[in-house]
Every structure is written in C-alpha cells, then in structure tokens.
Design a protein around this motif. Structure first.
Motif, PDB file in Angstrom:
ATOM      1  N   ARG A  86       0.826  -1.414  -0.020  1.00 35.59           N
ATOM      2  CA  ARG A  86       0.182   0.037  -0.151  1.00 35.59           C
ATOM      3  C   ARG A  86       0.885   1.218  -0.016  1.00 35.59           C
ATOM      4  NH1 ARG A  86      -3.522  -3.298   3.386  1.00 35.59           N
ATOM      5  NH2 ARG A  86      -2.482  -2.585   5.121  1.00 35.59           N
ATOM      6  N   ARG A  87       2.100   1.199   0.727  1.00 34.21           N
ATOM      7  CA  ARG A  87       3.083   2.190   0.806  1.00 34.21           C
ATOM      8  C   ARG A  87       3.685   2.546  -0.555  1.00 34.21           C
ATOM      9  NH1 ARG A  87       3.857   7.158   2.192  1.00 34.21           N
ATOM     10  NH2 ARG A  87       5.942   7.804   2.643  1.00 34.21           N
ATOM     11  N   TYR A  88       3.919   1.394  -1.199  1.00 35.01           N
ATOM     12  CA  TYR A  88       4.500   1.645  -2.566  1.00 35.01           C
ATOM     13  C   TYR A  88       3.554   2.240  -3.597  1.00 35.01           C
ATOM     14  CZ  TYR A  88       8.448  -1.079  -0.505  1.00 35.01           C
ATOM     15  OH  TYR A  88       9.535  -1.484  -0.050  1.00 35.01           O
ATOM     16  N   ASP A  89       2.304   1.893  -3.366  1.00 36.69           N
ATOM     17  CA  ASP A  89       1.299   2.394  -4.133  1.00 36.69           C
ATOM     18  C   ASP A  89       1.098   3.930  -4.095  1.00 36.69           C
ATOM     19  OD1 ASP A  89      -0.783   2.953  -5.925  1.00 36.69           O
ATOM     20  OD2 ASP A  89      -2.300   1.807  -4.463  1.00 36.69           O
ATOM     21  N   GLU A  90       1.063   4.376  -2.635  1.00 28.46           N
ATOM     22  CA  GLU A  90       0.955   5.753  -2.442  1.00 28.46           C
ATOM     23  C   GLU A  90       2.250   6.704  -2.985  1.00 28.46           C
ATOM     24  OE1 GLU A  90       1.021   5.690   1.726  1.00 28.46           O
ATOM     25  OE2 GLU A  90      -1.296   5.054   1.870  1.00 28.46           O
ATOM     26  N   LEU A  91       3.377   6.087  -3.003  1.00 29.98           N
ATOM     27  CA  LEU A  91       4.596   6.592  -3.638  1.00 29.98           C
ATOM     28  C   LEU A  91       4.392   6.403  -5.054  1.00 29.98           C
ATOM     29  CD1 LEU A  91       7.218   5.198  -0.910  1.00 29.98           C
ATOM     30  CD2 LEU A  91       6.354   7.613  -1.001  1.00 29.98           C
ATOM     31  N   GLU A  92       3.739   5.726  -5.622  1.00 33.57           N
ATOM     32  CA  GLU A  92       3.580   5.589  -6.961  1.00 33.57           C
ATOM     33  C   GLU A  92       4.977   4.962  -7.754  1.00 33.57           C
ATOM     34  OE1 GLU A  92       3.307   9.464  -8.788  1.00 33.57           O
ATOM     35  OE2 GLU A  92       1.547   9.889  -8.204  1.00 33.57           O
ATOM     36  N   LEU A  93       5.337   3.921  -6.666  1.00 34.64           N
ATOM     37  CA  LEU A  93       6.331   3.243  -7.066  1.00 34.64           C
ATOM     38  C   LEU A  93       6.018   1.896  -7.792  1.00 34.64           C
ATOM     39  CD1 LEU A  93       8.995   3.815  -4.094  1.00 34.64           C
ATOM     40  CD2 LEU A  93       9.021   4.842  -6.552  1.00 34.64           C
ATOM     41  N   LEU A  94       4.675   1.122  -7.341  1.00 35.23           N
ATOM     42  CA  LEU A  94       4.281   0.080  -7.796  1.00 35.23           C
ATOM     43  C   LEU A  94       2.642   0.026  -7.502  1.00 35.23           C
ATOM     44  CD1 LEU A  94       5.039  -3.048  -8.424  1.00 35.23           C
ATOM     45  CD2 LEU A  94       4.634  -3.470  -5.899  1.00 35.23           C
ATOM     46  N   PRO A  95       2.170   0.828  -8.332  1.00 34.43           N
ATOM     47  CA  PRO A  95       0.681   0.747  -8.608  1.00 34.43           C
ATOM     48  C   PRO A  95       0.132  -0.573  -8.976  1.00 34.43           C
ATOM     49  CG  PRO A  95       1.864   1.869 -10.540  1.00 34.43           C
ATOM     50  CD  PRO A  95       2.555   1.438  -9.756  1.00 34.43           C
ATOM     51  N   PRO A  96      -1.049  -1.039  -8.477  1.00 36.21           N
ATOM     52  CA  PRO A  96      -1.578  -2.369  -8.727  1.00 36.21           C
ATOM     53  C   PRO A  96      -2.106  -2.318 -10.028  1.00 36.21           C
ATOM     54  CG  PRO A  96      -3.077  -1.176  -7.265  1.00 36.21           C
ATOM     55  CD  PRO A  96      -1.833  -0.290  -7.307  1.00 36.21           C
ATOM     56  N   ALA A  97      -2.392  -3.477 -10.759  1.00 37.17           N
ATOM     57  CA  ALA A  97      -2.827  -3.609 -11.943  1.00 37.17           C
ATOM     58  C   ALA A  97      -4.328  -3.398 -12.137  1.00 37.17           C
ATOM     59  CB  ALA A  97      -2.649  -5.091 -12.571  1.00 37.17           C
ATOM     60  N   HIS A  98      -4.885  -3.415 -11.136  1.00 35.81           N
ATOM     61  CA  HIS A  98      -6.258  -3.166 -11.064  1.00 35.81           C
ATOM     62  C   HIS A  98      -7.059  -2.776  -9.682  1.00 35.81           C
ATOM     63  CE1 HIS A  98     -10.591  -3.406 -12.108  1.00 35.81           C
ATOM     64  NE2 HIS A  98     -10.693  -4.106 -11.032  1.00 35.81           N
ATOM     65  N   VAL A  99      -7.613  -1.578  -9.393  1.00 36.40           N
ATOM     66  CA  VAL A  99      -8.650  -1.590  -8.196  1.00 36.40           C
ATOM     67  C   VAL A  99      -9.932  -1.636  -8.517  1.00 36.40           C
ATOM     68  CG1 VAL A  99      -8.488   0.249  -6.404  1.00 36.40           C
ATOM     69  CG2 VAL A  99      -6.485  -0.130  -7.902  1.00 36.40           C
ATOM     70  N   ASP A 100     -10.593  -2.386  -7.604  1.00 34.01           N
ATOM     71  CA  ASP A 100     -12.070  -2.734  -7.816  1.00 34.01           C
ATOM     72  C   ASP A 100     -12.702  -1.257  -7.480  1.00 34.01           C
ATOM     73  OD1 ASP A 100     -14.881  -3.236  -6.642  1.00 34.01           O
ATOM     74  OD2 ASP A 100     -14.122  -5.189  -7.520  1.00 34.01           O
ATOM     75  N   THR A 101     -13.535  -0.833  -8.531  1.00 33.72           N
ATOM     76  CA  THR A 101     -14.073   0.333  -8.242  1.00 33.72           C
ATOM     77  C   THR A 101     -15.152   0.602  -7.065  1.00 33.72           C
ATOM     78  OG1 THR A 101     -14.272   0.696 -10.610  1.00 33.72           O
ATOM     79  CG2 THR A 101     -15.613   2.133  -9.401  1.00 33.72           C
ATOM     80  N   PHE A 102     -15.689  -0.473  -6.597  1.00 36.20           N
ATOM     81  CA  PHE A 102     -16.679  -0.617  -5.589  1.00 36.20           C
ATOM     82  C   PHE A 102     -15.964  -0.814  -4.323  1.00 36.20           C
ATOM     83  CE2 PHE A 102     -18.995  -1.540  -9.488  1.00 36.20           C
ATOM     84  CZ  PHE A 102     -19.999  -0.698  -9.320  1.00 36.20           C
ATOM     85  N   THR A 103     -15.003  -2.000  -4.015  1.00 39.91           N
ATOM     86  CA  THR A 103     -14.653  -2.091  -2.754  1.00 39.91           C
ATOM     87  C   THR A 103     -13.185  -1.428  -2.564  1.00 39.91           C
ATOM     88  OG1 THR A 103     -13.279  -4.034  -3.837  1.00 39.91           O
ATOM     89  CG2 THR A 103     -15.683  -4.453  -2.976  1.00 39.91           C
ATOM     90  N   GLY A 104     -12.480  -0.966  -3.545  1.00 42.84           N
ATOM     91  CA  GLY A 104     -11.197  -0.366  -3.385  1.00 42.84           C
ATOM     92  C   GLY A 104     -10.116  -1.483  -3.205  1.00 42.84           C
ATOM     93  N   TYR A 105     -10.445  -2.682  -3.510  1.00 46.96           N
ATOM     94  CA  TYR A 105      -9.307  -3.907  -3.337  1.00 46.96           C
ATOM     95  C   TYR A 105      -8.377  -3.634  -4.532  1.00 46.96           C
ATOM     96  CZ  TYR A 105     -12.351  -6.305   0.228  1.00 46.96           C
ATOM     97  OH  TYR A 105     -13.142  -6.654   1.087  1.00 46.96           O
ATOM     98  N   ARG A 106      -7.316  -4.080  -4.196  1.00 42.35           N
ATOM     99  CA  ARG A 106      -6.052  -4.057  -5.084  1.00 42.35           C
ATOM    100  C   ARG A 106      -5.828  -5.375  -5.561  1.00 42.35           C
ATOM    101  NH1 ARG A 106      -4.785  -0.099  -0.916  1.00 42.35           N
ATOM    102  NH2 ARG A 106      -3.736   1.948  -1.533  1.00 42.35           N
ATOM    103  N   TYR A 107      -5.514  -5.252  -6.746  1.00 39.25           N
ATOM    104  CA  TYR A 107      -5.101  -6.783  -7.610  1.00 39.25           C
ATOM    105  C   TYR A 107      -3.940  -6.376  -8.404  1.00 39.25           C
ATOM    106  CZ  TYR A 107      -9.862  -8.194  -6.252  1.00 39.25           C
ATOM    107  OH  TYR A 107     -10.785  -8.368  -5.489  1.00 39.25           O
ATOM    108  N   TYR A 108      -2.872  -7.388  -8.326  1.00 40.58           N
ATOM    109  CA  TYR A 108      -1.811  -7.184  -8.982  1.00 40.58           C
ATOM    110  C   TYR A 108      -1.551  -8.320  -9.934  1.00 40.58           C
ATOM    111  CZ  TYR A 108      -0.457  -4.274  -5.202  1.00 40.58           C
ATOM    112  OH  TYR A 108      -0.478  -3.002  -4.350  1.00 40.58           O
ATOM    113  N   ASP A 109      -0.630  -7.926 -10.850  1.00 40.67           N
ATOM    114  CA  ASP A 109      -0.488  -9.188 -11.883  1.00 40.67           C
ATOM    115  C   ASP A 109       0.987  -9.963 -11.476  1.00 40.67           C
ATOM    116  OD1 ASP A 109       0.950 -10.453 -14.363  1.00 40.67           O
ATOM    117  OD2 ASP A 109      -0.863  -9.235 -15.463  1.00 40.67           O
TER     118      ASP A 109
END
Length: 358
Positions: free
Chosen positions: A21-44
């Motif tokens: 989550r921290r790396y996502d906030e720093l824009e270093l490792l954004p998830p491949a997909h974020v569920d629009t309704f739940t906000g869950y992060r998914y990675y490849d």
C-alpha cells in the motif's frame, strides 16, 4: 482476470500488504487493477520482480523518484539500471565521507584535541577579489560572485530567472559577512548559522518558479573556513604548490565518474555534463547542501568558480595562474581571460582569496 489479491501478491513477493500500500502511495508499484466498488487492489504476477526490486532499492535508502527511474530502466535496459544504482551509491559514499570528516573535526574540537588551527600564534586574514563575465556566447550573465571580509561565494543560476535566483541565494548568506556572526568562536554556532542561511537561500529561490541556482560559499572566521556547497560550482585550494578540488559536483556525470562508467576526460564532452542532481530550487530533497569545515593555513589560496571556467580551462592552467599571479584581482582577471580565449561558451564566475597573516 488472472490477477492476484494483495494478500496473495504479498506472499508471492515476500512483502507485507502494508508495504505494498505504501509503494502504491509513492507511485512506485501501482496495482494492475483496483476494484471500483470495494477499493481492493489486485496485482499481476509479472509485477513480482519489480516489487522485490523496489523493496531492495528502498532498503538502501534510494529516494522514491530515483527508485521509479531505476525500475523503469530495468524493464528496458538492465545495464543502465545497474549503472544508476552504482551512481546512487557512489553519491551516498561521497556524502558519508564528507559527514565523516566533519564528525571527526567536531569531535577533535569538542574534546580539546590540538589541531594546526589551534596552534596558530598569529591571527590570519584574507585578501580577496570577485568578478563575473558574460562570456562570448551567452546573451545574459546568470552567474553571481561575492567576496567580503568573512564571506566568499559563487552561484550559477539556471532557468528563465536564473540570474535573480543566484543573486537571491547569495543575498541570503550576506548576514554571515558581519564580523560578529562570522567570528563566532563556537564551531556549532558557525555551522548552525551557515545551515540556517542555506535554508533561507533555498526559500528565497523557491519564489522563482522553474528556476534555481548552484551555490558554493565559504565563511571565514579568522582561523577556519566553513564551506557550503550544492551543484557544480566548485571550491579549489592551492597549498604549497599543490592544486586540488575540495568540493564534489552534484551532477550526473560526476556520479558516472564515481562509479567508473565515465572517465574525467570523457565527462568534459559528455552531453549530460550540465545535468544537476542537487541544486537550490526550493525543494527539500534537491536543496540538501554539503557542509564542511576546512583548516586554514598562511599561504593558502582558494578559488571559487563556476563551470564557465573549469570546463574550458585545464586544471594545470588554472594551477599555473594561481601559483604565478600574485594579486587576487589580477588572478581573477587572468582566469577569466583564459576562459574567454578558450571560446567563452558560458558565463564565468571567479573568486580568489589568499590567507595572509594580519
């Protein structure tokens, strides 16, 4: 979708969900997909290798912007990414060495250990000269040079408002030219005053949007010189006939020289030789300056200059001028003349100061 939940990806990459989550906030490792309704992060699964690289680079202290740069390079050019890591670590070692020297100096002083400075039987002063020149190519002069009884400084501005940015940076230091402020007997007070002045300089430059400046300055106390340096303006010393640089350029090519991927001779013509890693531009990270203390000895001659001098005049020619031209003003004039004879492709700033018995 063939994607991994953040928990599954955490196990695959051997990182915690909190770190991801921290790396996502720093824009270093954004998830491949974020569920629009739940906000869950998914990675490849293909992101696992990048995740581990991000973790290791952060572990060695690399700032997020450079982590992102190295990771992007790794995807297309692993050799370039490796050079980027070596360059970063060479910079860390150079900065650590400067801090180590400062720590040793402070420890010696606080413990009352005798040094050459404390053994001086006669007070010392300086005689000095400062000048800038537009050169033969540039339309404006963005360099600034200053010399006074207690302050020596050069700045090389860049951007549309580079000239006022450089002047503002030096103006922020001029309080240190006051005999009372610069003559403090306590080293801690002197360094604190210098650090505060650099912070003021960085704040002053922040008002010039898109512009900034390098800065190299010395505060003279009568027995020692406190040095502040950021960018690629330089401070050099002629002592007992030997000439050497006492600052370390904060540039891309210097980092390449440090890691062995470029020779000093190749750096002179490298297309990225003017690319700065650090400068006063209002930023907190980019505005970190080196602070050092230097022992002063009778007969020392200091040179502060911009790249308009040292990129076109060979070190040996600079040394010869400093060693043979007596008056600081004449030495400054000759150095500028040499740069102009070499084509004067950039602005030229020079300060020459001699340490003399009073």
């Amino acid at each position: 979708m063939g994607l991994l939940t953040i928990g599954a990806f955490a196990r695959a990459s051997r990182l915690s969900a909190k770190a991801l989550r921290r790396y996502d906030e720093l824009e270093l490792l954004p998830p491949a997909h974020v569920d629009t309704f739940t906000g869950y992060r998914y990675y490849d699964e293909a992101q696992v290798e990048r995740a581990r690289l991000v973790a290791w680079l952060r572990r060695i202290g690399m700032p997020p912007a450079r982590v992102r740069e190295v990771c992007d390079l790794y995807a297309s050019d692993p050799a370039a990414a490796a050079r980027g890591i070596r360059a970063f670590w060479a910079g860390v070692e150079a900065e650590t060495a400067a801090r180590r020297d400062l720590a040793a100096f402070l420890a010696d002083q606080l413990s009352g250990k005798d040094t050459t400075m404390s053994q001086l039987t006669a007070p010392l002063g300086i005689r000095y000269a400062a000048r800038t020149d537009r050169g033969l190519v540039r339309e404006t002069d963005q360099d600034t040079a200053y010399a006074g009884p207690h302050l020596l400084a050069v700045a090389d501005g860049f951007g549309g408002q580079g000239a006022p940015a450089g002047a503002a940076a030096i103006d922020a230091l001029k309080d240190l030219d006051d005999a009372g402020a610069a003559g403090s007997a306590r080293i801690g007070d002197l360094l604190n005053a210098l650090e505060d002045a650099v912070d003021r300089a960085n704040s002053a430059v922040s008002g010039f949007d898109g512009s900034g400046t390098t800065l190299t300055a010395m505060v003279w106390t009568g027995s020692r010189l406190a040095l502040v340096h950021i960018g690629d303006t330089r401070a050099c010393l002629l002592r007992d006939g030997a000439f050497f640089r006492i600052t370390h350029d904060h540039t891309v090519v210097q980092s390449m020289i440090d890691n062995g991927s470029l020779t000093p001779e190749e750096a002179v013509t490298h297309p990225g030789r003017a690319m700065l890693l650090r400068a006063l531009d209002g930023g907190e990270e980019s505005g970190r300056a080196d602070l050092r203390l230097h022992e002063a000895r009778p007969g020392d001659r200091y040179l502060l200059c911009s790249d308009g001098l040292f990129t076109v005049v060979a070190d040996e020619d600079v040394r010869h001028t400093l060693a043979t031209v007596d008056a600081p003003d004449d030495a400054v004039g000759e150095l500028i003349a040499r740069a102009r004879r070499a084509g004067g492709p950039d602005n030229i700033a020079c300060v020459v100061a001699d340490v003399v018995p009073l």
